[in-house]
Structure formats: C-alpha cells, structure tokens
Design a protein around this motif. Sequence first.
Motif, PDB file in Angstrom:
ATOM      1  N   SER A  11       0.853  -1.187   0.000  1.00 27.19           N
ATOM      2  CA  SER A  11       0.000   0.000   0.000  1.00 27.19           C
ATOM      3  C   SER A  11       0.888   1.234   0.000  1.00 27.19           C
ATOM      4  CB  SER A  11      -0.948   0.005   1.198  1.00 27.19           C
ATOM      5  OG  SER A  11      -0.233  -0.011   2.402  1.00 27.19           O
ATOM      6  N   GLY A  12       0.389   2.297  -0.556  1.00 29.23           N
ATOM      7  CA  GLY A  12       1.162   3.522  -0.714  1.00 29.23           C
ATOM      8  C   GLY A  12       1.219   3.888  -2.174  1.00 29.23           C
ATOM      9  N   ASN A  13       1.552   5.110  -2.480  1.00 29.57           N
ATOM     10  CA  ASN A  13       1.629   5.587  -3.861  1.00 29.57           C
ATOM     11  C   ASN A  13       0.348   5.305  -4.631  1.00 29.57           C
ATOM     12  OD1 ASN A  13       4.256   6.503  -3.503  1.00 29.57           O
ATOM     13  ND2 ASN A  13       5.118   4.536  -4.049  1.00 29.57           N
ATOM     14  N   GLY A  14      -0.809   5.423  -3.962  1.00 21.12           N
ATOM     15  CA  GLY A  14      -2.087   5.210  -4.623  1.00 21.12           C
ATOM     16  C   GLY A  14      -2.611   3.790  -4.545  1.00 21.12           C
ATOM     17  N   TYR A  15      -1.822   2.858  -4.022  1.00 21.65           N
ATOM     18  CA  TYR A  15      -2.268   1.473  -3.881  1.00 21.65           C
ATOM     19  C   TYR A  15      -2.820   1.270  -2.476  1.00 21.65           C
ATOM     20  CZ  TYR A  15       0.384   0.623  -8.124  1.00 21.65           C
ATOM     21  OH  TYR A  15       0.858   0.678  -9.408  1.00 21.65           O
ATOM     22  N   ILE A  16      -3.836   0.410  -2.348  1.00 24.57           N
ATOM     23  CA  ILE A  16      -4.437   0.176  -1.036  1.00 24.57           C
ATOM     24  C   ILE A  16      -4.449  -1.310  -0.709  1.00 24.57           C
ATOM     25  CG2 ILE A  16      -5.881   2.241  -1.172  1.00 24.57           C
ATOM     26  CD1 ILE A  16      -8.236   0.451  -1.860  1.00 24.57           C
ATOM     27  N   ALA A  17      -4.615  -1.626   0.566  1.00 24.45           N
ATOM     28  CA  ALA A  17      -4.677  -3.005   1.029  1.00 24.45           C
ATOM     29  C   ALA A  17      -6.122  -3.349   1.395  1.00 24.45           C
ATOM     30  CB  ALA A  17      -3.745  -3.198   2.214  1.00 24.45           C
ATOM     31  N   SER A  18      -6.364  -4.607   1.659  1.00 24.29           N
ATOM     32  CA  SER A  18      -7.693  -5.116   1.998  1.00 24.29           C
ATOM     33  C   SER A  18      -8.084  -4.687   3.404  1.00 24.29           C
ATOM     34  CB  SER A  18      -7.651  -6.641   1.904  1.00 24.29           C
ATOM     35  OG  SER A  18      -8.913  -7.207   1.959  1.00 24.29           O
ATOM     36  N   PRO A  19      -9.358  -4.499   3.725  1.00 26.48           N
ATOM     37  CA  PRO A  19     -10.529  -4.625   2.867  1.00 26.48           C
ATOM     38  C   PRO A  19     -10.730  -3.373   2.019  1.00 26.48           C
ATOM     39  CG  PRO A  19     -11.251  -4.056   5.063  1.00 26.48           C
ATOM     40  CD  PRO A  19      -9.744  -4.220   5.119  1.00 26.48           C
ATOM     41  N   GLU A  23     -17.747   2.406  -4.374  1.00 26.91           N
ATOM     42  CA  GLU A  23     -19.077   2.698  -4.880  1.00 26.91           C
ATOM     43  C   GLU A  23     -19.154   2.118  -6.283  1.00 26.91           C
ATOM     44  OE1 GLU A  23     -19.815   6.881  -4.717  1.00 26.91           O
ATOM     45  OE2 GLU A  23     -19.686   6.951  -2.538  1.00 26.91           O
ATOM     46  N   VAL A  24     -20.365   1.913  -6.788  1.00 30.35           N
ATOM     47  CA  VAL A  24     -20.530   1.448  -8.160  1.00 30.35           C
ATOM     48  C   VAL A  24     -19.849   2.461  -9.081  1.00 30.35           C
ATOM     49  CG1 VAL A  24     -22.201   0.983  -9.993  1.00 30.35           C
ATOM     50  CG2 VAL A  24     -22.659   0.200  -7.655  1.00 30.35           C
ATOM     51  N   GLY A  25     -18.986   2.007  -9.937  1.00 30.76           N
ATOM     52  CA  GLY A  25     -18.231   2.867 -10.842  1.00 30.76           C
ATOM     53  C   GLY A  25     -16.902   3.340 -10.268  1.00 30.76           C
ATOM     54  N   GLY A  26     -16.711   3.152  -8.967  1.00 34.03           N
ATOM     55  CA  GLY A  26     -15.457   3.554  -8.330  1.00 34.03           C
ATOM     56  C   GLY A  26     -14.351   2.552  -8.609  1.00 34.03           C
ATOM     57  N   THR A  27     -13.104   3.001  -8.456  1.00 29.80           N
ATOM     58  CA  THR A  27     -11.961   2.122  -8.696  1.00 29.80           C
ATOM     59  C   THR A  27     -10.995   2.143  -7.530  1.00 29.80           C
ATOM     60  OG1 THR A  27     -10.666   3.838  -9.812  1.00 29.80           O
ATOM     61  CG2 THR A  27     -12.060   2.431 -11.209  1.00 29.80           C
ATOM     62  N   ALA A  28     -10.236   1.080  -7.415  1.00 30.53           N
ATOM     63  CA  ALA A  28      -9.149   0.979  -6.442  1.00 30.53           C
ATOM     64  C   ALA A  28      -7.994   0.260  -7.114  1.00 30.53           C
ATOM     65  CB  ALA A  28      -9.602   0.205  -5.208  1.00 30.53           C
ATOM     66  N   ASN A  61       2.859  -5.700 -16.478  1.00 32.61           N
ATOM     67  CA  ASN A  61       3.057  -5.453 -15.050  1.00 32.61           C
ATOM     68  C   ASN A  61       1.972  -6.199 -14.289  1.00 32.61           C
ATOM     69  OD1 ASN A  61       3.526  -4.572 -12.495  1.00 32.61           O
ATOM     70  ND2 ASN A  61       3.166  -2.425 -12.895  1.00 32.61           N
ATOM     71  N   PHE A  62       2.175  -7.501 -14.113  1.00 36.53           N
ATOM     72  CA  PHE A  62       1.161  -8.344 -13.501  1.00 36.53           C
ATOM     73  C   PHE A  62       0.930  -8.039 -12.030  1.00 36.53           C
ATOM     74  CE2 PHE A  62       2.423 -10.933 -17.130  1.00 36.53           C
ATOM     75  CZ  PHE A  62       1.188 -11.289 -17.639  1.00 36.53           C
ATOM     76  N   ALA A  63       1.816  -7.314 -11.387  1.00 35.07           N
ATOM     77  CA  ALA A  63       1.688  -7.082  -9.949  1.00 35.07           C
ATOM     78  C   ALA A  63       0.598  -6.072  -9.620  1.00 35.07           C
ATOM     79  CB  ALA A  63       3.014  -6.618  -9.375  1.00 35.07           C
ATOM     80  N   ALA A  64       0.316  -5.131 -10.508  1.00 37.46           N
ATOM     81  CA  ALA A  64      -0.683  -4.098 -10.253  1.00 37.46           C
ATOM     82  C   ALA A  64      -2.010  -4.473 -10.897  1.00 37.46           C
ATOM     83  CB  ALA A  64      -0.211  -2.755 -10.802  1.00 37.46           C
ATOM     84  N   CYS A  65      -3.102  -4.172 -10.195  1.00 35.49           N
ATOM     85  CA  CYS A  65      -4.439  -4.499 -10.683  1.00 35.49           C
ATOM     86  C   CYS A  65      -5.394  -3.371 -10.318  1.00 35.49           C
ATOM     87  CB  CYS A  65      -4.903  -5.808 -10.045  1.00 35.49           C
ATOM     88  SG  CYS A  65      -6.578  -6.315 -10.446  1.00 35.49           S
ATOM     89  N   THR A  66      -6.306  -3.026 -11.224  1.00 33.61           N
ATOM     90  CA  THR A  66      -7.350  -2.047 -10.943  1.00 33.61           C
ATOM     91  C   THR A  66      -8.668  -2.784 -10.771  1.00 33.61           C
ATOM     92  OG1 THR A  66      -6.218  -0.333 -12.204  1.00 33.61           O
ATOM     93  CG2 THR A  66      -8.566  -0.001 -11.781  1.00 33.61           C
TER      94      THR A  66
END
Length: 93
Positions: A11-19, A23-28, A61-66
């Motif tokens: 997590s950091g630099n815009g990446y987040i951890a679980s949970p 919202e519908v249409g939102g991204t992480a 870059n398989f490590a990052a996912c949206t």
Amino acid sequence: VFECNALTAYSGNGYIASPISLEVGGTARVYAVRNPAHTTYPITWETSNAAVASISYNATNFAACTITGVASGTCTVTAKCGSVKLAYSVTVS
C-alpha cells in the motif's frame, strides 16, 4: 524455474490493502509483491464475482491491478503466483 513462496500486499503511492470499499463505478488500485523477487512465476488476478467487481491489469506489469465496482455486493479479488494466493476483500455499495 524459481517458485514463488509468498505474496505481500503493498500500500502507498495510490495502492491500497484489503478490505476495499467501493461505490458502483469507483476504482481501487492494488499491488502484490512476490517473494523471491526473481521468481519466474507471473502474478495473475481473478475476481470471485465479475458482476460485483471487475478487474484489469497490464500484461507487462502483472503485480498491479485495478478493481472497478460494477454492482452492490461483496467478492474477493485474488492475486496468484504459482500455488501462493493473496486475497483482497471487496465490498461495492
């Protein structure tokens, strides 16, 4: 062939951890780090319910996912490296 023995959420630099709550249409953006770093196994991603949350990741870059919220509900987004898994709990409202 170097097997993967661990995946760690970054997590950091815009990446987040679980949970993850969306919202519908939102991204992480999520990111998994494999250990050892020189493993030859790729990281792949899957969602337990694409009707709730879709996923996309760049083949170079398989490590990052949206993750994108599609409809209200819960699901799990999982990173896999060989037999090792890292799960992200996702709730969309």
